[in-house]
Design a protein around this motif. Structure first.
Motif, PDB file in Angstrom:
ATOM      1  N   PHE A 251       0.840  -1.200   0.000  1.00 11.43           N
ATOM      2  CA  PHE A 251       0.000   0.000   0.000  1.00 11.43           C
ATOM      3  C   PHE A 251       0.874   1.248   0.000  1.00 11.43           C
ATOM      4  CE2 PHE A 251      -3.808  -2.221   2.281  1.00 11.43           C
ATOM      5  CZ  PHE A 251      -4.009  -2.981   1.148  1.00 11.43           C
ATOM      6  N   ASP A 252       0.345   2.330  -0.612  1.00  9.16           N
ATOM      7  CA  ASP A 252       1.059   3.604  -0.666  1.00  9.16           C
ATOM      8  C   ASP A 252       0.625   4.483   0.493  1.00  9.16           C
ATOM      9  OD1 ASP A 252       2.209   2.832  -3.134  1.00  9.16           O
ATOM     10  OD2 ASP A 252       0.388   3.483  -4.193  1.00  9.16           O
ATOM     11  N   GLU A 253       1.594   5.177   1.081  1.00  9.44           N
ATOM     12  CA  GLU A 253       1.254   6.110   2.164  1.00  9.44           C
ATOM     13  C   GLU A 253       0.630   7.352   1.552  1.00  9.44           C
ATOM     14  OE1 GLU A 253       3.530   8.590   5.682  1.00  9.44           O
ATOM     15  OE2 GLU A 253       4.443   6.759   4.896  1.00  9.44           O
ATOM     16  N   VAL A 254      -0.499   7.788   2.132  1.00 10.24           N
ATOM     17  CA  VAL A 254      -1.184   8.986   1.647  1.00 10.24           C
ATOM     18  C   VAL A 254      -0.582  10.176   2.375  1.00 10.24           C
ATOM     19  CG1 VAL A 254      -3.400  10.171   1.423  1.00 10.24           C
ATOM     20  CG2 VAL A 254      -3.284   7.683   1.225  1.00 10.24           C
ATOM     21  N   SER A 255       0.021  11.078   1.610  1.00  8.32           N
ATOM     22  CA  SER A 255       0.694  12.225   2.220  1.00  8.32           C
ATOM     23  C   SER A 255      -0.333  13.208   2.771  1.00  8.32           C
ATOM     24  CB  SER A 255       1.593  12.909   1.192  1.00  8.32           C
ATOM     25  OG  SER A 255       0.825  13.301   0.077  1.00  8.32           O
ATOM     26  N   SER A 256       0.114  14.040   3.708  1.00  5.69           N
ATOM     27  CA  SER A 256      -0.798  15.041   4.279  1.00  5.69           C
ATOM     28  C   SER A 256      -1.187  16.026   3.188  1.00  5.69           C
ATOM     29  CB  SER A 256      -0.115  15.757   5.435  1.00  5.69           C
ATOM     30  OG  SER A 256       1.128  16.271   5.013  1.00  5.69           O
ATOM     31  N   ILE A 257      -2.489  16.200   3.041  1.00  7.45           N
ATOM     32  CA  ILE A 257      -3.022  17.012   1.942  1.00  7.45           C
ATOM     33  C   ILE A 257      -3.656  18.262   2.539  1.00  7.45           C
ATOM     34  CG2 ILE A 257      -4.577  16.973  -0.063  1.00  7.45           C
ATOM     35  CD1 ILE A 257      -4.337  13.901   0.065  1.00  7.45           C
ATOM     36  N   ALA A 258      -3.757  19.304   1.760  1.00  9.07           N
ATOM     37  CA  ALA A 258      -4.323  20.577   2.213  1.00  9.07           C
ATOM     38  C   ALA A 258      -5.735  20.378   2.759  1.00  9.07           C
ATOM     39  CB  ALA A 258      -4.347  21.570   1.048  1.00  9.07           C
ATOM     40  N   GLN A 273     -13.115   0.158  10.094  1.00  7.60           N
ATOM     41  CA  GLN A 273     -14.066   1.255  10.327  1.00  7.60           C
ATOM     42  C   GLN A 273     -13.648   2.192  11.469  1.00  7.60           C
ATOM     43  OE1 GLN A 273     -16.870   1.755   8.181  1.00  7.60           O
ATOM     44  NE2 GLN A 273     -15.657   0.232   7.088  1.00  7.60           N
ATOM     45  N   GLN A 274     -12.418   2.097  11.926  1.00  9.20           N
ATOM     46  CA  GLN A 274     -11.937   3.050  12.935  1.00  9.20           C
ATOM     47  C   GLN A 274     -11.663   4.395  12.269  1.00  9.20           C
ATOM     48  OE1 GLN A 274     -11.425   2.533  16.318  1.00  9.20           O
ATOM     49  NE2 GLN A 274     -12.431   0.550  16.047  1.00  9.20           N
ATOM     50  N   SER A 275     -11.839   5.475  13.033  1.00  3.15           N
ATOM     51  CA  SER A 275     -11.656   6.817  12.476  1.00  3.15           C
ATOM     52  C   SER A 275     -10.191   7.055  12.126  1.00  3.15           C
ATOM     53  CB  SER A 275     -12.122   7.859  13.486  1.00  3.15           C
ATOM     54  OG  SER A 275     -11.824   9.159  12.998  1.00  3.15           O
ATOM     55  N   LEU A 276      -9.976   7.668  10.971  1.00  4.36           N
ATOM     56  CA  LEU A 276      -8.616   8.021  10.533  1.00  4.36           C
ATOM     57  C   LEU A 276      -8.284   9.466  10.883  1.00  4.36           C
ATOM     58  CD1 LEU A 276      -8.542   6.272   7.031  1.00  4.36           C
ATOM     59  CD2 LEU A 276      -7.237   5.611   9.039  1.00  4.36           C
ATOM     60  N   VAL A 277      -9.223  10.175  11.539  1.00  4.05           N
ATOM     61  CA  VAL A 277      -9.004  11.575  11.932  1.00  4.05           C
ATOM     62  C   VAL A 277      -8.854  11.618  13.439  1.00  4.05           C
ATOM     63  CG1 VAL A 277      -9.926  13.915  11.893  1.00  4.05           C
ATOM     64  CG2 VAL A 277     -10.373  12.359   9.974  1.00  4.05           C
ATOM     65  N   ILE A 278      -7.725  12.087  13.913  1.00  2.00           N
ATOM     66  CA  ILE A 278      -7.480  12.170  15.361  1.00  2.00           C
ATOM     67  C   ILE A 278      -7.970  13.532  15.853  1.00  2.00           C
ATOM     68  CG2 ILE A 278      -5.595  10.515  15.407  1.00  2.00           C
ATOM     69  CD1 ILE A 278      -3.616  12.756  15.199  1.00  2.00           C
ATOM     70  N   PRO A 279      -8.265  13.676  17.163  1.00  6.24           N
ATOM     71  CA  PRO A 279      -8.756  14.960  17.689  1.00  6.24           C
ATOM     72  C   PRO A 279      -7.861  16.124  17.289  1.00  6.24           C
ATOM     73  CG  PRO A 279      -8.873  13.258  19.372  1.00  6.24           C
ATOM     74  CD  PRO A 279      -8.198  12.638  18.198  1.00  6.24           C
ATOM     75  N   GLY A 280      -8.500  17.259  17.025  1.00  3.04           N
ATOM     76  CA  GLY A 280      -7.767  18.413  16.526  1.00  3.04           C
ATOM     77  C   GLY A 280      -7.846  18.494  15.015  1.00  3.04           C
ATOM     78  N   ASN A 281      -8.715  17.613  14.437  1.00  2.91           N
ATOM     79  CA  ASN A 281      -8.945  17.593  12.984  1.00  2.91           C
ATOM     80  C   ASN A 281      -7.666  17.316  12.195  1.00  2.91           C
ATOM     81  OD1 ASN A 281     -10.807  17.600  10.921  1.00  2.91           O
ATOM     82  ND2 ASN A 281     -10.510  19.772  10.430  1.00  2.91           N
ATOM     83  N   LYS A 282      -6.745  16.577  12.826  1.00  2.00           N
ATOM     84  CA  LYS A 282      -5.519  16.186  12.115  1.00  2.00           C
ATOM     85  C   LYS A 282      -5.688  14.761  11.608  1.00  2.00           C
ATOM     86  CE  LYS A 282      -2.413  19.061  14.858  1.00  2.00           C
ATOM     87  NZ  LYS A 282      -1.283  19.044  15.817  1.00  2.00           N
ATOM     88  N   SER A 283      -5.085  14.493  10.472  1.00  3.78           N
ATOM     89  CA  SER A 283      -5.202  13.154   9.877  1.00  3.78           C
ATOM     90  C   SER A 283      -4.064  12.266  10.372  1.00  3.78           C
ATOM     91  CB  SER A 283      -5.165  13.261   8.352  1.00  3.78           C
ATOM     92  OG  SER A 283      -5.242  11.982   7.781  1.00  3.78           O
ATOM     93  N   LEU A 285      -1.800   8.542  10.228  1.00  2.00           N
ATOM     94  CA  LEU A 285      -1.176   7.850   9.097  1.00  2.00           C
ATOM     95  C   LEU A 285      -2.205   6.964   8.395  1.00  2.00           C
ATOM     96  CD1 LEU A 285       1.411   7.052   7.525  1.00  2.00           C
ATOM     97  CD2 LEU A 285       1.703   5.205   9.168  1.00  2.00           C
ATOM     98  N   ARG A 286      -2.348   7.140   7.109  1.00  2.00           N
ATOM     99  CA  ARG A 286      -3.276   6.310   6.330  1.00  2.00           C
ATOM    100  C   ARG A 286      -2.557   5.788   5.099  1.00  2.00           C
ATOM    101  NH1 ARG A 286      -8.325   9.218   4.707  1.00  2.00           N
ATOM    102  NH2 ARG A 286      -8.228  10.447   6.627  1.00  2.00           N
TER     103      ARG A 286
END
Length: 318
Positions: A251-258, A273-283, A285-286
């Motif tokens: 799998f390819d790492e998805v870079s942090s996007i705007a 189905q776990q959330s990929l967004v951590i508190p503080g609206n930061k993404s 590692l996906r």
């Protein structure tokens, strides 16, 4: 003689035997269609302990009955014996040698460099796990034949190094010739039927499998029919071997996007189905599958590639 040392408790030989048993079971679990043979190196000669076979129980039984340590080790004699044996393996098979070596020297009757070149020409992949210290000739052998050379620090490290050899190495495309192989898928016999087993040559009641070509009875799968030579397997054996031939694409790492485009990204892992967004609206590692473009968390990525061997996103599109 070096294998009788007691730096591993109770002795090197006992530790090696115990871990070889674990290795054989793990190897056949991951490679049910593969065959293994055992060779002992002692008293300056190499002896074939078991023929190439697909039954872990018979290999372990033979090993546990011959735990003897004596004399010098001869790497050249061992390689000569294995070379003559593995040259009979058909072109579609891997020719692999795994040497568990306790000695700090090798007592050879001739030029071992010539033997190493013969192994290289025969496309044999030789790997060594040492129990003492690094030896130049072992390192040279592994480098020439494309194998790996490691030296264990203690018993747990030895087991770890040994089990790393259970998954098959990647096939070299230029050597992997496509061949069609005849295989039989025998049915399990009824419980009350009495028949003569071709592997033990005695009458047995119930169970067993019947060869679809010659109707001979065998006790376990996978094996070769002793009467007509047909390879007998069950469909789960083929399924368990399949994922090594066609592994899941990394799998390819998805870079942090705007932040604008981040809203379009999936908010949860497609698999757990776990959330990929951590508190503080930061993404967090996906990772993304290059084929189905679904997003996964790191834990699922490891599980998919190491254990599941199927991408849930690609499977759900079929």
């Amino acid at each position: 003689q070096a294998a009788s040392g007691t730096d591993y408790r109770p002795s090197r030989m006992a530790v090696v035997a115990k871990n070889v048993e674990a290795f054989l079971r793990e190897f056949f679990d991951q490679n049910p269609l593969s065959h293994v043979g055992l060779v002992t190196i002692k008293d300056g000669v190499a002896q074939r302990l078991t023929d190439l076979g697909g039954s872990p129980d018979s290999q372990i039984k033979a090993l546990m009955g011959k735990l003897e340590c004596s004399g010098d080790a001869s790497l050249q004699n061992a390689l000569d014996l294995v070379h003559d044996y593995l040259t009979q393996v058909p072109s579609y098979g891997h020719r692999e040698v795994l040497i568990l070596y306790s000695a700090l020297n090798t007592c050879d009757p001739g030029d071992i460099m010539e033997t190493i070149q013969n192994c290289k020409k025969a496309k044999m992949r030789c790997s060594v796990v040492g129990l003492s210290a690094e030896i130049y000739i072992c390192k040279h052998l592994c480098e020439e034949t494309g194998g790996s050379y490691t030296v264990s620090l203690d018993e747990s490290h030895f087991k770890e190094l040994l089990l790393e050899h259970a998954p098959p190495p990647p096939a070299i495309a230029e050597f992997a010739v496509a061949n069609l192989i005849k295989m039989g898928f025998p049915q399990r016999g009824a419980e009350g039927v009495i028949s003569i087993c071709s592997c033990h040559k005695e009458a047995k009641v119930g169970g067993g499998y019947t060869c679809p070509r010659c109707k001979a009875r065998v006790c376990e799968l996978p094996t070769e029919c002793k009467i007509c030579g047909l390879t007998l397997v069950s469909s789960p054996h083929l399924a368990r071997s399949y994922h090594h031939l066609f592994p899941v694409t990394p799998f390819d790492e998805v870079s942090s996007i705007a932040s604008k485009s981040q809203q379009k990204l999936p908010q949860t892992c497609f698999s757990c189905q776990q959330s990929l967004v951590i508190p503080g609206n930061k993404s967090s590692l996906r990772l993304s599958c290059p084929k189905c473009h679904q997003h996964f968390c790191l834990d699922c990525d490891i599980y998919i590639h190491d254990s599941l061997h199927n991408c849930p996103g690609c499977e759900s599109q079929r």
